[in-house]
Design an enzyme around this catalytic site. Sequence first.
Site, PDB file in Angstrom:
ATOM      1  N   HIS A 190       2.154  22.254  23.268  1.00  0.00           N
ATOM      2  CA  HIS A 190       2.313  23.538  22.732  1.00  0.00           C
ATOM      3  C   HIS A 190       0.517  23.919  23.247  1.00  0.00           C
ATOM      4  O   HIS A 190      -0.302  23.709  22.838  1.00  0.00           O
ATOM      5  CB  HIS A 190       2.036  23.800  21.223  1.00  0.00           C
ATOM      6  CG  HIS A 190       3.443  23.364  20.619  1.00  0.00           C
ATOM      7  ND1 HIS A 190       4.054  24.353  19.968  1.00  0.00           N
ATOM      8  CD2 HIS A 190       4.457  22.421  20.543  1.00  0.00           C
ATOM      9  CE1 HIS A 190       5.171  23.988  19.471  1.00  0.00           C
ATOM     10  NE2 HIS A 190       5.369  22.681  19.939  1.00  0.00           N
TER      11      HIS A 190
ATOM     12  N   CYS B 297       5.614  30.310  21.253  1.00  0.00           N
ATOM     13  CA  CYS B 297       5.553  30.191  19.732  1.00  0.00           C
ATOM     14  C   CYS B 297       5.227  31.378  19.261  1.00  0.00           C
ATOM     15  O   CYS B 297       4.460  32.407  19.669  1.00  0.00           O
ATOM     16  CB  CYS B 297       4.503  29.105  19.417  1.00  0.00           C
ATOM     17  SG  CYS B 297       2.926  29.660  19.025  1.00  0.00           S
ATOM     18  N   GLU B 298       5.940  31.642  18.225  1.00  0.00           N
ATOM     19  CA  GLU B 298       5.892  32.801  17.215  1.00  0.00           C
ATOM     20  C   GLU B 298       4.363  33.137  16.467  1.00  0.00           C
ATOM     21  O   GLU B 298       4.322  34.170  16.271  1.00  0.00           O
ATOM     22  CB  GLU B 298       6.934  33.142  16.500  1.00  0.00           C
ATOM     23  CG  GLU B 298       7.213  32.357  15.295  1.00  0.00           C
ATOM     24  CD  GLU B 298       8.602  32.510  14.399  1.00  0.00           C
ATOM     25  OE1 GLU B 298       9.401  33.171  15.112  1.00  0.00           O
ATOM     26  OE2 GLU B 298       8.365  32.362  13.271  1.00  0.00           O
ATOM     27  N   HIS B 299       3.738  32.023  16.493  1.00  0.00           N
ATOM     28  CA  HIS B 299       2.468  31.999  15.535  1.00  0.00           C
ATOM     29  C   HIS B 299       1.303  32.581  16.636  1.00  0.00           C
ATOM     30  O   HIS B 299       0.429  33.078  16.073  1.00  0.00           O
ATOM     31  CB  HIS B 299       2.149  30.975  14.985  1.00  0.00           C
ATOM     32  CG  HIS B 299       3.026  30.569  14.029  1.00  0.00           C
ATOM     33  ND1 HIS B 299       3.615  29.001  13.852  1.00  0.00           N
ATOM     34  CD2 HIS B 299       3.916  31.271  13.431  1.00  0.00           C
ATOM     35  CE1 HIS B 299       4.548  28.896  12.811  1.00  0.00           C
ATOM     36  NE2 HIS B 299       4.747  30.201  12.598  1.00  0.00           N
ATOM     37  N   HIS B 300       1.574  32.354  17.886  1.00  0.00           N
ATOM     38  CA  HIS B 300       0.340  32.603  18.704  1.00  0.00           C
ATOM     39  C   HIS B 300       0.514  33.345  20.142  1.00  0.00           C
ATOM     40  O   HIS B 300      -0.110  33.827  20.826  1.00  0.00           O
ATOM     41  CB  HIS B 300      -0.441  31.512  19.023  1.00  0.00           C
ATOM     42  CG  HIS B 300      -0.870  30.512  17.947  1.00  0.00           C
ATOM     43  ND1 HIS B 300      -0.175  29.456  17.365  1.00  0.00           N
ATOM     44  CD2 HIS B 300      -1.934  30.754  17.357  1.00  0.00           C
ATOM     45  CE1 HIS B 300      -0.882  29.103  16.495  1.00  0.00           C
ATOM     46  NE2 HIS B 300      -2.096  29.531  16.404  1.00  0.00           N
TER      47      HIS B 300
ATOM     48  N   GLN C 264       9.318  25.201  17.138  1.00  0.00           N
ATOM     49  CA  GLN C 264      10.150  24.220  17.665  1.00  0.00           C
ATOM     50  C   GLN C 264      10.886  23.724  16.989  1.00  0.00           C
ATOM     51  O   GLN C 264      12.277  23.286  17.261  1.00  0.00           O
ATOM     52  CB  GLN C 264       9.248  23.313  18.212  1.00  0.00           C
ATOM     53  CG  GLN C 264       9.760  21.858  18.948  1.00  0.00           C
ATOM     54  CD  GLN C 264       8.868  20.906  19.503  1.00  0.00           C
ATOM     55  OE1 GLN C 264       7.574  21.266  19.866  1.00  0.00           O
ATOM     56  NE2 GLN C 264       9.364  19.703  19.491  1.00  0.00           N
TER      57      GLN C 264
ATOM     58  N   CYS D 274      -0.800  26.455  22.472  1.00  0.00           N
ATOM     59  CA  CYS D 274      -1.871  27.012  21.302  1.00  0.00           C
ATOM     60  C   CYS D 274      -2.325  25.642  20.462  1.00  0.00           C
ATOM     61  O   CYS D 274      -3.508  26.102  19.874  1.00  0.00           O
ATOM     62  CB  CYS D 274      -0.925  27.658  20.175  1.00  0.00           C
ATOM     63  SG  CYS D 274       0.341  26.789  19.623  1.00  0.00           S
TER      64      CYS D 274
END
Length: 186
Positions: free
Chosen positions: A145, A76-79, A117, A147
Amino acid sequence: MVNREKVEEAVRLLLEGIGEDVEREGLRETPERVARMYEELFAGMGACAGEHLSKTFEAAKSGMVIERDIPFYSVCEHHMLPFYGKIHIAYLPEGKVVGISKLARTVEVFARRLQIQERLTGQIADAIMESLHPAGVLVMAQAEHMCMTMRGIKKPGSQTVTLAVRGDFEKNEKLQNQFFQMMQTE
Ligand code: ZN
Protein backbone atom coordinates in the site's frame (compact mmCIF):
# COMPACT_ATOMS: atom_id res chain seq x y z
CA MET A 1 -19.05 6.57 -14.89
CA VAL A 2 -16.43 9.22 -14.30
CA ASN A 3 -17.65 12.79 -14.71
CA ARG A 4 -14.60 14.26 -16.41
CA GLU A 5 -15.60 17.88 -15.92
CA LYS A 6 -16.03 17.44 -12.17
CA VAL A 7 -12.74 15.60 -11.81
CA GLU A 8 -10.89 18.27 -13.80
CA GLU A 9 -12.39 20.99 -11.63
CA ALA A 10 -11.46 19.07 -8.48
CA VAL A 11 -7.88 18.50 -9.59
CA ARG A 12 -7.52 22.22 -10.31
CA LEU A 13 -8.75 23.00 -6.80
CA LEU A 14 -6.46 20.36 -5.35
CA LEU A 15 -3.46 21.86 -7.08
CA GLU A 16 -4.38 25.30 -5.78
CA GLY A 17 -4.93 23.81 -2.36
CA ILE A 18 -1.39 22.51 -2.15
CA GLY A 19 -0.08 25.89 -3.24
CA GLU A 20 0.64 25.15 -6.89
CA ASP A 21 0.32 27.50 -9.82
CA VAL A 22 -2.24 25.75 -12.01
CA GLU A 23 -1.22 27.84 -15.00
CA ARG A 24 2.41 26.81 -15.10
CA GLU A 25 3.34 24.80 -18.13
CA GLY A 26 3.79 21.38 -16.58
CA LEU A 27 0.42 21.51 -14.86
CA ARG A 28 -1.73 23.08 -17.51
CA GLU A 29 -2.97 19.76 -18.87
CA THR A 30 -2.77 17.83 -15.63
CA PRO A 31 -6.46 18.11 -14.65
CA GLU A 32 -7.51 16.71 -18.02
CA ARG A 33 -4.85 14.01 -17.90
CA VAL A 34 -5.91 12.90 -14.42
CA ALA A 35 -9.58 12.81 -15.44
CA ARG A 36 -8.78 10.57 -18.41
CA MET A 37 -6.63 8.33 -16.23
CA TYR A 38 -9.40 8.02 -13.65
CA GLU A 39 -11.71 6.66 -16.32
CA GLU A 40 -9.31 3.76 -16.64
CA LEU A 41 -8.45 3.34 -12.96
CA PHE A 42 -12.12 3.30 -11.94
CA ALA A 43 -13.53 1.44 -14.94
CA GLY A 44 -14.56 -1.41 -12.63
CA MET A 45 -17.36 0.70 -11.14
CA GLY A 46 -19.58 0.13 -14.15
CA ALA A 47 -18.45 -3.42 -14.81
CA CYS A 48 -20.04 -6.72 -13.89
CA ALA A 49 -18.03 -9.77 -12.87
CA GLY A 50 -20.86 -12.14 -13.75
CA GLU A 51 -20.39 -11.33 -17.42
CA HIS A 52 -16.83 -12.65 -17.39
CA LEU A 53 -17.65 -15.64 -15.23
CA SER A 54 -20.62 -16.81 -17.29
CA LYS A 55 -18.38 -18.49 -19.87
CA THR A 56 -17.67 -21.78 -18.19
CA PHE A 57 -16.44 -25.18 -19.28
CA GLU A 58 -17.90 -28.45 -18.16
CA ALA A 59 -15.48 -30.44 -16.10
CA ALA A 60 -15.91 -33.63 -14.16
CA LYS A 61 -15.73 -33.08 -10.44
CA SER A 62 -12.05 -32.59 -9.88
CA GLY A 63 -9.73 -31.52 -7.13
CA MET A 64 -8.73 -28.03 -6.14
CA VAL A 65 -8.00 -25.56 -8.93
CA ILE A 66 -5.53 -22.80 -8.13
CA GLU A 67 -4.73 -19.75 -10.21
CA ARG A 68 -1.90 -17.94 -8.55
CA ASP A 69 -0.01 -14.70 -9.02
CA ILE A 70 -2.73 -12.73 -10.79
CA PRO A 71 -1.37 -9.17 -10.73
CA PHE A 72 -3.65 -6.31 -9.73
CA TYR A 73 -3.59 -2.55 -9.19
CA SER A 74 -6.20 -0.82 -7.08
CA VAL A 75 -6.69 2.49 -5.26
CA CYS A 76 -7.22 2.71 -1.52
CA GLU A 77 -10.36 4.58 -0.60
CA HIS A 78 -8.87 6.11 2.53
CA HIS A 79 -6.01 7.96 0.84
CA MET A 80 -6.68 7.58 -2.89
CA LEU A 81 -3.22 6.11 -3.34
CA PRO A 82 -2.47 2.87 -5.15
CA PHE A 83 -2.15 -0.52 -3.57
CA TYR A 84 -1.02 -3.38 -5.75
CA GLY A 85 0.26 -6.89 -5.71
CA LYS A 86 -0.91 -10.40 -6.44
CA ILE A 87 -4.07 -12.37 -5.97
CA HIS A 88 -4.32 -16.14 -5.70
CA ILE A 89 -7.63 -17.89 -6.27
CA ALA A 90 -8.46 -21.48 -5.33
CA TYR A 91 -11.80 -23.17 -5.88
CA LEU A 92 -13.37 -26.59 -5.74
CA PRO A 93 -15.27 -27.06 -9.02
CA GLU A 94 -18.65 -28.75 -9.05
CA GLY A 95 -18.71 -29.51 -12.76
CA LYS A 96 -17.85 -25.96 -13.91
CA VAL A 97 -14.51 -24.29 -14.45
CA VAL A 98 -13.47 -20.97 -16.04
CA GLY A 99 -10.41 -19.89 -17.98
CA ILE A 100 -7.67 -18.03 -16.15
CA SER A 101 -8.28 -14.90 -18.24
CA LYS A 102 -11.83 -14.75 -16.85
CA LEU A 103 -10.53 -14.90 -13.30
CA ALA A 104 -8.06 -12.14 -14.12
CA ARG A 105 -10.93 -10.06 -15.57
CA THR A 106 -12.95 -10.65 -12.42
CA VAL A 107 -10.05 -9.34 -10.35
CA GLU A 108 -9.96 -6.23 -12.59
CA VAL A 109 -13.68 -5.55 -12.13
CA PHE A 110 -13.24 -5.22 -8.37
CA ALA A 111 -9.72 -3.75 -8.35
CA ARG A 112 -10.54 -0.85 -10.66
CA ARG A 113 -12.52 1.15 -8.15
CA LEU A 114 -11.85 2.76 -4.78
CA GLN A 115 -11.24 -0.16 -2.49
CA ILE A 116 -9.97 -1.59 0.72
CA GLN A 117 -8.05 -4.83 0.40
CA GLU A 118 -10.35 -6.85 2.66
CA ARG A 119 -13.43 -5.96 0.60
CA LEU A 120 -11.63 -6.60 -2.69
CA THR A 121 -10.73 -10.11 -1.53
CA GLY A 122 -14.28 -10.83 -0.34
CA GLN A 123 -16.00 -9.48 -3.46
CA ILE A 124 -13.93 -11.69 -5.73
CA ALA A 125 -14.75 -14.73 -3.60
CA ASP A 126 -18.48 -13.90 -3.59
CA ALA A 127 -18.60 -13.35 -7.36
CA ILE A 128 -17.02 -16.74 -8.00
CA MET A 129 -19.42 -18.44 -5.57
CA GLU A 130 -22.42 -16.82 -7.26
CA SER A 131 -21.41 -17.55 -10.84
CA LEU A 132 -19.64 -20.93 -10.66
CA HIS A 133 -21.35 -22.44 -7.63
CA PRO A 134 -18.22 -24.31 -6.60
CA ALA A 135 -18.08 -26.27 -3.35
CA GLY A 136 -15.77 -23.59 -1.99
CA VAL A 137 -13.56 -20.62 -2.83
CA LEU A 138 -10.45 -19.17 -1.28
CA VAL A 139 -9.05 -15.81 -2.35
CA MET A 140 -5.77 -14.51 -1.01
CA ALA A 141 -4.33 -11.07 -1.74
CA GLN A 142 -0.81 -9.85 -1.05
CA ALA A 143 -0.31 -6.15 -1.59
CA GLU A 144 1.89 -3.16 -0.97
CA HIS A 145 0.00 0.00 0.00
CA MET A 146 1.57 3.27 -1.11
CA CYS A 147 -0.24 5.05 1.74
CA MET A 148 1.86 2.95 4.10
CA THR A 149 5.17 2.88 2.26
CA MET A 150 5.30 6.50 1.00
CA ARG A 151 4.39 8.03 4.32
CA GLY A 152 3.78 7.20 7.96
CA ILE A 153 5.46 3.96 8.91
CA LYS A 154 7.53 3.90 5.68
CA LYS A 155 8.39 0.27 5.28
CA PRO A 156 8.95 -0.29 1.58
CA GLY A 157 8.13 -3.79 0.50
CA SER A 158 5.98 -4.58 3.52
CA GLN A 159 2.97 -6.59 2.46
CA THR A 160 -0.59 -6.75 3.66
CA VAL A 161 -2.13 -10.19 3.29
CA THR A 162 -5.88 -10.79 3.27
CA LEU A 163 -7.83 -14.00 2.93
CA ALA A 164 -11.47 -14.69 2.09
CA VAL A 165 -12.88 -18.19 2.40
CA ARG A 166 -16.30 -19.43 1.36
CA GLY A 167 -18.07 -22.80 1.36
CA ASP A 168 -15.96 -25.85 2.15
CA PHE A 169 -12.83 -23.75 2.65
CA GLU A 170 -14.60 -22.13 5.57
CA LYS A 171 -15.49 -25.39 7.29
CA ASN A 172 -12.53 -27.56 6.41
CA GLU A 173 -9.15 -26.50 7.71
CA LYS A 174 -7.47 -29.35 5.82
CA LEU A 175 -8.45 -27.73 2.53
CA GLN A 176 -6.89 -24.44 3.60
CA ASN A 177 -3.71 -26.28 4.54
CA GLN A 178 -3.71 -28.04 1.19
CA PHE A 179 -3.92 -24.64 -0.50
CA PHE A 180 -0.94 -23.29 1.44
CA GLN A 181 1.06 -26.44 0.64
CA MET A 182 0.28 -26.16 -3.06
CA MET A 183 1.28 -22.50 -2.96
CA GLN A 184 4.71 -23.45 -1.74
CA THR A 185 5.54 -25.68 -4.69
CA GLU A 186 7.06 -23.94 -7.67
ZN1 ZN B 1 -4.69 4.01 2.40
